[in-house]
Scaffold this active site. Structure first.
Site, PDB file in Angstrom:
ATOM      1  N   ASP A 203      -9.536 -34.002  27.205  1.00  0.00           N
ATOM      2  CA  ASP A 203     -10.382 -32.841  27.487  1.00  0.00           C
ATOM      3  C   ASP A 203     -10.467 -31.889  26.297  1.00  0.00           C
ATOM      4  O   ASP A 203     -11.276 -30.961  26.303  1.00  0.00           O
ATOM      5  CB  ASP A 203      -9.845 -32.101  28.725  1.00  0.00           C
ATOM      6  CG  ASP A 203     -10.885 -31.185  29.361  1.00  0.00           C
ATOM      7  OD1 ASP A 203     -12.093 -31.471  29.223  1.00  0.00           O
ATOM      8  OD2 ASP A 203     -10.492 -30.187  29.997  1.00  0.00           O
ATOM      9  N   SER A 227     -16.103 -27.430  32.292  1.00  0.00           N
ATOM     10  CA  SER A 227     -16.189 -28.856  32.584  1.00  0.00           C
ATOM     11  C   SER A 227     -16.568 -29.041  34.046  1.00  0.00           C
ATOM     12  O   SER A 227     -15.999 -28.388  34.929  1.00  0.00           O
ATOM     13  CB  SER A 227     -14.848 -29.540  32.307  1.00  0.00           C
ATOM     14  OG  SER A 227     -14.462 -29.381  30.962  1.00  0.00           O
ATOM     15  N   GLN A 277     -18.023 -37.020  30.193  1.00  0.00           N
ATOM     16  CA  GLN A 277     -17.884 -35.702  30.815  1.00  0.00           C
ATOM     17  C   GLN A 277     -19.236 -34.997  30.806  1.00  0.00           C
ATOM     18  O   GLN A 277     -19.973 -35.060  29.818  1.00  0.00           O
ATOM     19  CB  GLN A 277     -16.874 -34.838  30.056  1.00  0.00           C
ATOM     20  CG  GLN A 277     -16.636 -33.468  30.700  1.00  0.00           C
ATOM     21  CD  GLN A 277     -15.720 -32.589  29.855  1.00  0.00           C
ATOM     22  OE1 GLN A 277     -16.175 -31.874  28.980  1.00  0.00           O
ATOM     23  NE2 GLN A 277     -14.419 -32.670  30.115  1.00  0.00           N
TER      24      GLN A 277
END
Length: 285
Positions: A203, A227, A277
């Site tokens: 991430d 996110s 993502q």
């Protein structure tokens, strides 16, 4: 293992609080809310605690609410199915009784099969690059005081970016990013731990790929980012205490959302994991 890395390993070492229920502490990285990679890594660890003899091969999760880094997080694991080759688990992460993440993880017995992969892209060796922490120390005198600790903090995951963006003077550039990743210090030979650590690290420096073409960074006070979801596929064995190249691109941004893709390669050129993502990237007037 260095102390800063040991703290991260301990962070992923969840406490059982009932049948298929676990609790993890939170860490404050200087962000407004809990770092999404922490919740992902802990969720995968929670699911792994309910599976024997199989390793995770994929994870798909949605971020529902921002987490509070001053509170622990409770993880409920639901045993969806245990088949002959695969096991599936659903995980719900909660704080104050409210869901902050929901996800599904799949596990597989080891087996042989067809083999192919994309070639590793070219990238400079990590030994000749500066770390994010070193860049942070250079930037610290030029940013507001409340950001300096975040930029210069000791990090369990060493990240060495290739051609990093100057956050004080961003310019539009193609939607591609590369960084080398590894933990600080040697890790135990636990493949589940290495997968959870990669999940945690995946991430970092990911969302920003979709910002590259627009010449903005997290220093922009009008930028709202978060996110929305995150997926990972583990392809081959790897170690997080050895250098991995995180090669990222962003094929599209539209509707206030940026889509990002990534591949992790080891230094021998093997593709070990892939990520996707979608993130909120909203510029407020």
């Amino acid at each position: 293992m260095l102390e800063v890395t040991r703290k991260l390993v301990d962070l992923l070492d969840l406490s059982p609080i009932g049948d298929d229920h676990f609790q993890g502490d939170s860490e404050d990285l200087g962000f407004p809310s809990v770092f999404g990679g922490q919740v992902l890594g802990q969720a995968l660890m929670a699911a792994s605690r309910t599976v024997e003899g199989r390793l995770p091969h994929s994870l798909h999760a949605y971020f529902l609410r921002p987490g509070n880094h001053s509170m622990p997080i409770d993880y409920e694991v639901q045993r969806v199915r245990d088949g002959g080759s695969f096991s599936v688990r659903r995980v719900i992460a909660r704080q104050n009784g409210k869901e902050i993440l929901t996800g599904s993880m799949s596990f597989q017995v080891a087996e042989d099969g067809f083999e192919h992969q994309l070639d590793m892209p070219s990238a400079p060796d990590p030994e000749g690059l500066k770390s994010e922490q070193e860049y942070g120390e250079q930037l610290a005198p030029h940013v507001p005081e409340h950001l300096r600790d975040t930029l210069t903090r000791d990090r369990p995951i060493e990240i060495r970016p290739v051609d990093p963006v100057n956050p004080l003077k961003p310019e539009p550039r193609p939607p591609y990013k590369q960084s080398w990743f590894r933990t600080q210090g040697h890790l135990p030979d636990d493949p589940v731990l290495h997968r959870c650590l990669l999940t945690y690290a995946s991430d970092f420096a990911f969302l920003g790929t979709s910002l590259n073409p627009h010449g903005v960074t997290f220093m922009d006070k009008k930028l709202q980012v978060a996110s929305l979801d995150h997926s990972i596929w583990f392809h081959r064995e790897f170690r997080m205490d050895e250098w991995l190249l995180y090669d990222k691109d962003s094929p599209s941004a539209s509707g206030g959302r940026g889509f990002n893709r990534g591949n992790f390669f080891n230094q021998q050129g093997k593709l070990v994991a892939s990520t996707t993502q979608e993130a909120l990237i909203r510029h407020r007037s």
